[in-house]
Design an enzyme around this catalytic site. Structure first.
Site, mmCIF file in Angstrom:
data_model
loop_
_atom_site.group_PDB
_atom_site.id
_atom_site.type_symbol
_atom_site.label_atom_id
_atom_site.label_comp_id
_atom_site.label_asym_id
_atom_site.label_seq_id
_atom_site.Cartn_x
_atom_site.Cartn_y
_atom_site.Cartn_z
ATOM 1 N N HIS A 1 69.898 38.124 -52.778
ATOM 2 C CA HIS A 1 70.225 38.021 -51.350
ATOM 3 C C HIS A 1 71.592 37.357 -51.165
ATOM 4 C CE1 HIS A 1 65.608 37.810 -50.698
ATOM 5 N NE2 HIS A 1 65.996 38.971 -50.210
ATOM 6 N N SER B 1 61.949 38.810 -54.178
ATOM 7 C CA SER B 1 61.201 37.602 -53.814
ATOM 8 C C SER B 1 59.745 37.690 -54.291
ATOM 9 C CB SER B 1 61.205 37.400 -52.298
ATOM 10 O OG SER B 1 62.518 37.287 -51.828
ATOM 11 N N ARG C 1 68.778 47.899 -53.900
ATOM 12 C CA ARG C 1 68.690 47.735 -55.345
ATOM 13 C C ARG C 1 68.459 49.130 -55.925
ATOM 14 N NH1 ARG C 1 64.286 43.298 -54.292
ATOM 15 N NH2 ARG C 1 64.148 44.741 -52.566
ATOM 16 N N LYS D 1 50.925 36.983 -37.390
ATOM 17 C CA LYS D 1 50.342 37.414 -38.680
ATOM 18 C C LYS D 1 51.394 37.378 -39.793
ATOM 19 C CE LYS D 1 50.846 42.418 -38.017
ATOM 20 N NZ LYS D 1 51.738 42.867 -39.010
HETATM 21 P P1 ADP Z 1 62.270 42.635 -46.280
HETATM 22 O O1 ADP Z 1 63.121 42.497 -45.074
HETATM 23 O O2 ADP Z 1 61.970 44.066 -46.642
HETATM 24 O O3 ADP Z 1 61.094 41.722 -46.345
HETATM 25 P P2 ADP Z 1 63.721 40.925 -48.137
HETATM 26 O O4 ADP Z 1 63.671 39.741 -47.281
HETATM 27 O O5 ADP Z 1 63.107 40.782 -49.489
HETATM 28 O O6 ADP Z 1 63.195 42.260 -47.518
HETATM 29 O O7 ADP Z 1 65.239 41.356 -48.308
HETATM 30 C C1 ADP Z 1 66.099 41.569 -47.230
HETATM 31 C C2 ADP Z 1 67.126 42.608 -47.628
HETATM 32 O O8 ADP Z 1 67.766 42.227 -48.840
HETATM 33 C C3 ADP Z 1 66.555 44.003 -47.892
HETATM 34 O O9 ADP Z 1 67.516 44.954 -47.461
HETATM 35 C C4 ADP Z 1 66.395 44.046 -49.385
HETATM 36 O O10 ADP Z 1 66.457 45.382 -49.883
HETATM 37 C C5 ADP Z 1 67.603 43.249 -49.811
HETATM 38 N N1 ADP Z 1 67.414 42.635 -51.123
HETATM 39 C C6 ADP Z 1 66.329 41.983 -51.594
HETATM 40 N N2 ADP Z 1 66.524 41.555 -52.861
HETATM 41 C C7 ADP Z 1 67.767 41.962 -53.216
HETATM 42 C C8 ADP Z 1 68.550 41.873 -54.402
HETATM 43 N N3 ADP Z 1 68.089 41.313 -55.514
HETATM 44 N N4 ADP Z 1 69.792 42.391 -54.369
HETATM 45 C C9 ADP Z 1 70.250 43.003 -53.269
HETATM 46 N N5 ADP Z 1 69.568 43.162 -52.126
HETATM 47 C C10 ADP Z 1 68.341 42.643 -52.089
#
Ligand code: ADP
Length: 168
Positions: free
Chosen positions: A18, A131, A93, A42
């Site tokens: 992130h 995550s 990714r 929720k």
């Molecule tokens: P969500 O909103 O689907 O719950 P996350 O909070 O895990 O997703 O991630 C927010 C954004 O960051 C999403 O677009 C996800 O694809 C991207 N993301 C998550 N992990 C990575 C990573 N390791 N590298 C690049 N982008 C990531």
């Protein structure tokens, strides 16, 4: 005019993947709002929205003048309008992210044609960082300190120990 982009997600918790996306976005936009999406009715997240915001602020302290960290409930396009941002940042990714991200981008565009989704590709070091996986590894006793910011791995261990204690 300030070019402000919103990078929204669950961030439960924030990982180095992130952070890589935030830093890439800062190279293109003047300001990035990192917004923790949550649902107080929720929410199945491990960390509360306030805890997630806290960890993100800590990890991005060095760029705090160009990064706002916030949380929101409800539709992302409504939040973007409130924040006066016309760009949504999402990270990609592997190909497996594509279908879900594509659907979300199409839906958000349907809801507000003035807002564009911009995808940034994860650095190869973070291609497999997620995550969900990080939480699973810590819950099984693994070390994720190379995959998350300092402070987050410590909080993960504490939180998962507390969660386990509650269950026993
Ligand atoms: P969500 O909103 O689907 O719950 P996350 O909070 O895990 O997703 O991630 C927010 C954004 O960051 C999403 O677009 C996800 O694809 C991207 N993301 C998550 N992990 C990575 C990573 N390791 N590298 C690049 N982008 C990531």
């Amino acid at each position: 005019m300030t070019k402000r982009a919103v990078y929204a997600g669950s961030f439960d918790p924030i990982t180095n993947g992130h952070l890589d996306i935030v830093r890439r976005a800062l190279a293109v936009f003047d300001e990035v709002v990192v917004a923790v999406a949550h649902n107080s009715q929720k929410d199945s997240a491990l960390f509360t929205a306030a805890e997630r915001v806290d960890m993100i602020r800590d990890a991005l302290a060095d760029v705090a003048e160009r990064v706002q960290v916030d949380s929101f409930e409800g539709l992302l396009v409504h939040y973007c309008r409130r924040m006066d941002a016309r760009v949504i940042i999402r990270g990609l990714r592997a190909v497996s992210d594509f279908e879900y991200e594509f659907q979300m981008a199409m839906m958000n565009h349907h809801l507000n044609q003035e807002i564009e989704t911009v995808f940034m590709i994860a650095g190869e070091a973070y291609f497999y960082t997620a995550s969900r996986l990080v939480k699973e590894v810590v819950s099984l006793g693994g070390d994720v300190s190379a995959l998350v910011p300092r402070g987050v791995s410590h909080r993960l261990v504490q939180k998962l120990a507390a969660t386990r204690a509650k269950l026993t």
